[in-house]
Scaffold this motif. Structure first.
Motif, PDB file in Angstrom:
ATOM      1  N   GLU A  72       0.836  -1.210   0.000  1.00 48.49           N
ATOM      2  CA  GLU A  72       0.000   0.000   0.000  1.00 48.49           C
ATOM      3  C   GLU A  72       0.872   1.263   0.000  1.00 48.49           C
ATOM      4  O   GLU A  72       0.598   2.217  -0.739  1.00 48.49           O
ATOM      5  N   ALA A  73       1.938   1.232   0.812  1.00 47.68           N
ATOM      6  CA  ALA A  73       2.838   2.398   0.858  1.00 47.68           C
ATOM      7  C   ALA A  73       3.537   2.582  -0.488  1.00 47.68           C
ATOM      8  O   ALA A  73       3.701   3.715  -0.976  1.00 47.68           O
ATOM      9  N   HIS A  76       1.123   4.087  -3.078  1.00 46.50           N
ATOM     10  CA  HIS A  76       0.902   5.499  -2.747  1.00 46.50           C
ATOM     11  C   HIS A  76       2.104   6.344  -3.200  1.00 46.50           C
ATOM     12  O   HIS A  76       1.949   7.403  -3.831  1.00 46.50           O
ATOM     13  N   ASP A  77       3.288   5.841  -2.904  1.00 47.38           N
ATOM     14  CA  ASP A  77       4.531   6.534  -3.254  1.00 47.38           C
ATOM     15  C   ASP A  77       4.652   6.696  -4.780  1.00 47.38           C
ATOM     16  O   ASP A  77       4.916   7.803  -5.297  1.00 47.38           O
ATOM     17  N   GLU A  79       2.279   6.575  -7.068  1.00 45.00           N
ATOM     18  CA  GLU A  79       1.248   7.432  -7.650  1.00 45.00           C
ATOM     19  C   GLU A  79       1.589   8.906  -7.412  1.00 45.00           C
ATOM     20  O   GLU A  79       1.302   9.749  -8.262  1.00 45.00           O
ATOM     21  N   GLY A  80       2.232   9.206  -6.262  1.00 42.89           N
ATOM     22  CA  GLY A  80       2.670  10.573  -5.987  1.00 42.89           C
ATOM     23  C   GLY A  80       3.809  10.997  -6.909  1.00 42.89           C
ATOM     24  O   GLY A  80       3.885  12.146  -7.349  1.00 42.89           O
TER      25      GLY A  80
END
Ligand code: NDP
Length: 245
Positions: A72-73, A76-77, A79-80
Motif C-alpha cells: 500500500e505504501a 501510494h509513493d 502514484e505521488g
C-alpha cells in the motif's frame, strides 16, 4: 511516438533479471516505470538511472511485496511520483530449492506468500484506479514449473505458480468488461540469478531451442500482452519449446 507514452507501469522485482528486462522494454515503449525491489537498492537505482538517461521517467521503490502495508505504501509513493499505475507486472519471486523431505511449513508459506499472495496484494492495490479509468493491464509472471513438477524446483514453487495462473483467470473474467486485461507469461529456464544454478547444474528440462532464454525474450511476450486489448485470461509460454501447452 512510442505507443505506451503517458502510461505508468509498476514492475515488481524490477532490480535484476527478468523484471529488469521488462522495465527496460516498457520504458522503451514510452511508459514511466516504477522499479520495485526488496533489498538490492543499488541495482534498482542503476536501472532507473539508465531509464532516465534515455529520457524516460522512472522511480525505484523498496517494498516487500508479500506484505500488505509495504504494498500500500509503495503504490501510494509511486502514484505521488509518477501518477496512477495503469500497467502492473507481478514479477517478483523466489525459488528456494527444497526436497520432498526437507521442505518445511515455513518454506511453503514464504514461497506461497512471495510468489502468489504478492500478486493478489499488488493487484488489489491498483485495481480501484484501473477500474475507475476503465483501462488497465496486469501481467503475472508464472513459470513452466506450474505445469511440470520439475524436481529441481520446490513443490511450493510449482503450487504458487499454478495458483498464479488460476488467479489470472479469476481476475480476467471479472474485469474483462471494465477495460482491464489480466494475463500470465510462463517462462521456461531463463539465464538470471534465479536460473543460473539450474543451468550450471545441467537441468533435466529438455530445451529444443538448445539454450536457456533471456529476460528480453520474456519481456517481448509481456509487451505483446500489454498492447493487446482482446487477449485476457491467457498464459503465454516462453520456454524454447520445452513444453507445449
Ligand atoms: P531473480 O532472482 O533474478 O530476481 C528476483 C527479483 O525479485 C529481484 O528483483 C528481487 O529483488 C525481487 N524480489 C524477491 N522477493 C521479493 C519481495 N518479497 N518483494 C519485492 N521484490 C522481491 O529472478 P528472475 O528474474 O529469474 O525471476 C523473475 C520472475 O520470473 C520470478 O517470478 C520467477 O519465479 C519467474 N521465473 C524465472 C525463471 C528463471 O529461469 N529465471 C523461470 C520461470 C519463471 P532484490 O533484487 O531486491 O532482491
Amino acid at each position: 511516438m512510442p505507443d505506451l507514452q503517458g502510461r505508468v507501469a509498476l514492475v515488481t522485482g524490477g532490480s535484476r533479471g527478468i523484471g529488469k528486462a521488462i522495465a527496460i522494454a516498457l520504458a522503451e515503449a514510452g511508459a514511466a516505470v516504477a522499479v520495485n525491489y526488496r533489498e538490492r537498492a543499488a541495482e534498482a537505482e542503476a536501472v532507473t538511472e539508465a531509464l532516465r538517461k534515455h529520457g524516460g521517467r522512472a522511480a525505484a521503490v523498496r517494498a516487500d511485496v508479500s506484505l500488505r502495508t509495504d504494498v500500500e505504501a509503495m503504490v501510494h509513493d509511486i502514484e505521488g511520483r509518477l501518477g496512477p499505475i495503469e500497467i502492473l507486472v507481478n514479477n517478483a519471486g523466489i525459488a528456494p530449492v527444497r526436497g520432498l523431505d526437507d521442505i518445511t511449513e515455513e518454506d511453503f508459506d514464504r514461497t506461497l506468500t512471495v510468489n502468489l499472495k504478492s500478486a493478489f496484494l499488488c493487484t488489489q492495490a491498483v485495481l480501484p484506479g484501473m477500474r475507475a479509468r476503465r483501462w488497465g493491464r496486469i501481467v503475472n509472471i508464472s513459470s513452466i514449473g506450474a505445469r511440470i513438477g520439475a524436481p529441481a524446483v520446490s513443490l511450493a514453487y510449482s503450487a504458487a505458480k499454478a495458483g498464479m495462473e488460476g488467479l489470472t483467470r479469476g481476475y480476467a473474467v471479472r474485469l474483462a468488461a471494465q477495460g482491464v486485461t489480466v494475463n500470465a507469461v510462463a517462462p521456461g529456464l531463463i539465464d538470471t540469478d534465479m536460473g543460473k544454478p539450474l543451468i550450471e547444474a545441467g537441468t533435466s528440462i529438455r530445451i529444443p531451442v538448445g539454450r536457456p532464454g533471456t529476460g528480453e525474450e520474456v519481456a517481448q511476450a509481456v509487451l505483446l500482452l500489454v498492447r493487446n486489448a482482446f487477449t485476457t485470461g491467457q498464459t503465454i509460454a516462453v520456454n524454447g519449446g520445452a513444453l507445449f501447452s
